[in-house]
Motif scaffolding. Structure first.
Motif, PDB file in Angstrom:
ATOM      1  N   ASN A 114       1.286  -1.350   0.171  1.00 47.77           N
ATOM      2  CA  ASN A 114      -0.036  -0.423   0.261  1.00 47.77           C
ATOM      3  C   ASN A 114       0.332   0.998  -0.193  1.00 47.77           C
ATOM      4  O   ASN A 114       0.770   1.701  -0.634  1.00 47.77           O
ATOM      5  N   ASN A 115       2.108   1.522   0.431  1.00 49.50           N
ATOM      6  CA  ASN A 115       2.948   2.382   0.562  1.00 49.50           C
ATOM      7  C   ASN A 115       4.433   1.768   0.493  1.00 49.50           C
ATOM      8  O   ASN A 115       4.848   0.671   1.186  1.00 49.50           O
ATOM      9  N   PRO A 119       9.757   7.524   5.698  1.00 54.32           N
ATOM     10  CA  PRO A 119       8.524   7.778   6.418  1.00 54.32           C
ATOM     11  C   PRO A 119       7.784   8.672   6.446  1.00 54.32           C
ATOM     12  O   PRO A 119       8.866   9.718   6.510  1.00 54.32           O
ATOM     13  N   THR A 121       4.161  11.047   7.373  1.00 58.54           N
ATOM     14  CA  THR A 121       2.479  11.645   7.414  1.00 58.54           C
ATOM     15  C   THR A 121       1.852  11.480   6.217  1.00 58.54           C
ATOM     16  O   THR A 121       1.903  12.857   5.306  1.00 58.54           O
ATOM     17  N   ASP A 122       0.999  10.909   6.221  1.00 54.78           N
ATOM     18  CA  ASP A 122      -0.101  11.087   4.854  1.00 54.78           C
ATOM     19  C   ASP A 122      -1.056  11.736   4.988  1.00 54.78           C
ATOM     20  O   ASP A 122      -1.475  13.078   6.608  1.00 54.78           O
ATOM     21  N   THR A 126      -3.067   9.860   8.635  1.00 59.09           N
ATOM     22  CA  THR A 126      -2.083   8.848   8.636  1.00 59.09           C
ATOM     23  C   THR A 126      -0.573   8.413   8.896  1.00 59.09           C
ATOM     24  O   THR A 126       0.192   8.718   7.958  1.00 59.09           O
ATOM     25  N   LEU A 128       3.456   7.059   8.286  1.00 57.45           N
ATOM     26  CA  LEU A 128       3.616   5.888   6.604  1.00 57.45           C
ATOM     27  C   LEU A 128       5.042   5.509   7.739  1.00 57.45           C
ATOM     28  O   LEU A 128       5.932   6.481   7.675  1.00 57.45           O
ATOM     29  N   THR A 129       5.215   4.451   7.424  1.00 52.19           N
ATOM     30  CA  THR A 129       5.942   4.104   7.948  1.00 52.19           C
ATOM     31  C   THR A 129       7.362   3.609   6.181  1.00 52.19           C
ATOM     32  O   THR A 129       6.677   3.840   5.669  1.00 52.19           O
ATOM     33  N   GLY A 132       6.785   0.041   4.324  1.00 54.62           N
ATOM     34  CA  GLY A 132       5.228  -0.222   3.810  1.00 54.62           C
ATOM     35  C   GLY A 132       5.640  -1.978   4.423  1.00 54.62           C
ATOM     36  O   GLY A 132       6.870  -2.312   5.566  1.00 54.62           O
ATOM     37  N   CYS A 317       8.338   9.752  -0.040  1.00 45.74           N
ATOM     38  CA  CYS A 317       7.339   9.788   1.111  1.00 45.74           C
ATOM     39  C   CYS A 317       5.733   9.862   0.138  1.00 45.74           C
ATOM     40  O   CYS A 317       5.727  10.453  -1.172  1.00 45.74           O
ATOM     41  N   ARG A 318       4.406   8.853   0.468  1.00 47.27           N
ATOM     42  CA  ARG A 318       3.085   8.947  -0.243  1.00 47.27           C
ATOM     43  C   ARG A 318       2.819  10.218  -1.018  1.00 47.27           C
ATOM     44  O   ARG A 318       2.538  10.749  -2.382  1.00 47.27           O
TER      45      ARG A 318
END
Length: 380
Positions: A114-115, A119, A121-122, A126, A128-129, A132, A317-318
């Motif tokens: 998913n990611n 790392p 924060t979305d 959320t 995010l580490t 994934g 990061c995402r």
């Protein structure tokens, strides 16, 4: 094709864990076992030897490949993490979201589903580490098929949660008797009803014997740019390696690669200093449009390693990747299939042939090396 063995090593309803086998015929062999003691307690291993290339798959760790060898070429690296770590000992949130590194010692490890990437924060808050979860999820189904033409190990892994993404990985790891090559074919399916974002990167890591002073990473490229200012410091030798250096801080470079006209295929090679040993990756840019080169030539005890990393996007990061339009989204029930081959070359002639192939691809485009980070790639 004559099928010699077709075995279920682990099924979802198993009460005894991975089936233990020890098969041999001619020059090939396959065996499975479970590691005991310390942080490796309970990690299952399937060792495949095709008579030339051998490698150890870890069903407990997302079907990653721990290590391998082909002739005198060692595949993998000497991580400070000395043994495979059972996922139960991994805390993703450790040290600001980089706990993934406490289990990082494989030759080939997937990042996603998913990611993946850095790392942070979305947009919805959320956490995010790093890279994934897929590398630390045990397979619930493992099977083996052996014929006179191929040895195939299959696994199925679910990255699912209530009120979150529901993604399934079906992987097939294939090698042929006497070959120096393996192929990984992965299918990721959104088994939920709602659309789900999807990222996937292969962290393919090499230390000694391929990595040494004078080793080079070769790839046909349109653009190469440093990820950050630290990487910009080494742009003049971005694809050339030095001896281990205590205190070395990683340098990362983002590539847009060239594809072979009409096929979409591309290739990347890491060759040793003398040019008589190499490892070559081949894949389609439609599967993995982004490539990342990770250089971490730290002291040997600290992890002297480089990573060749094909991905669906870059390991930022995402939110950065979403903003740049590189994030994939899978509709409910939708699947996406990818394939990647890795081959070991054991002669100067074979390495020269591969390098000539890369040079012919490069002739299609005048590659541009950027001295500073590009916002298009890294969001800086």
């Amino acid at each position: 094709m004559k099928t010699l063995h077709k075995l279920t090593l682990l099924s979802p309803d198993s009460t005894e864990g991975l089936k233990k086998i020890d098969l041999k015929q001619g020059d090939w062999s396959v065996k499975s076992y479970t590691l005991r003691g310390g942080l490796q307690e309970g990690v299952d291993v399937v060792e495949i030897n095709n008579g030339r290339l051998s490698f150890a798959v870890l069903p407990t760790r997302g079907m990653g490949i721990w290590k391998g060898e082909c002739g005198d070429v060692s595949l993998g690296w000497n991580s400070p993490v000395k043994t495979p770590v059972h996922p139960s000992f991994i805390n993703y949130q450790d040290r600001g979201g980089i706990g993934w590194l406490k289990g990082f010692n494989e030759w080939i490890v997937r990042c996603g589903l998913n990611n993946m990437g850095a790392p942070g924060t979305d947009r919805d808050g959320t956490a995010l580490t790093l890279h994934g979860k897929i590398a630390n999820i045990p397979a619930h189904s493992v099977s083996l098929e052996i014929s006179d033409e191929a040895i195939i190990l299959r696994g199925e892994i679910d990255e699912t949660m209530m009120l979150g993404p529901a993604l399934r990985l079906n992987t097939e790891i294939r090698t042929e008797p006497g070959s120096g090559k393996l192929t990984i074919s992965d299918t990721v399916t959104n088994i939920g009803a709602a659309p789900a974002e999807h990222e996937l990167l292969y962290h393919i890591n090499y230390g000694e014997s391929l990595l040494e002073k004078g080793s080079k990473a070769l790839a046909p490229f349109k653009h190469v740019a440093p990820r950050d200012l630290r990487a910009a410091e080494g742009i003049d030798s971005f694809n050339v390696y030095e001896d281990p250096e205590t205190g070395y801080a990683e340098q990362v470079y983002f590539y847009q690669l060239v594809e072979k006209s009409g096929s979409g295929g591309t290739m990347v090679m890491l060759k040793n200093a003398s040019g008589d040993r190499a490892s070559v990756l081949r894949y389609s840019l439609s599967d993995f449009p982004c490539f990342t080169l990770w250089k971490n030539t730290a002291g040997k005890a600290d992890g002297y390693v480089t990573g060749l990393e094909p991905g669906t996007n870059y390991p930022n990061c995402r939110p950065v990747e979403r903003e740049q339009g590189r994030l994939l989204s899978l509709a409910g029930g939708e699947s996406r299939r990818t394939a990647l081959s890795i081959e070991v070359l054991e002669s100067k002639e074979a390495v020269e042939d591969a390098e000539n192939e890369i040079n012919r691809l490069q002739e299609q485009v005048e590659g541009k090396v950027h001295r500073q980070p590009l916002a298009l790639f890294s969001g800086n």
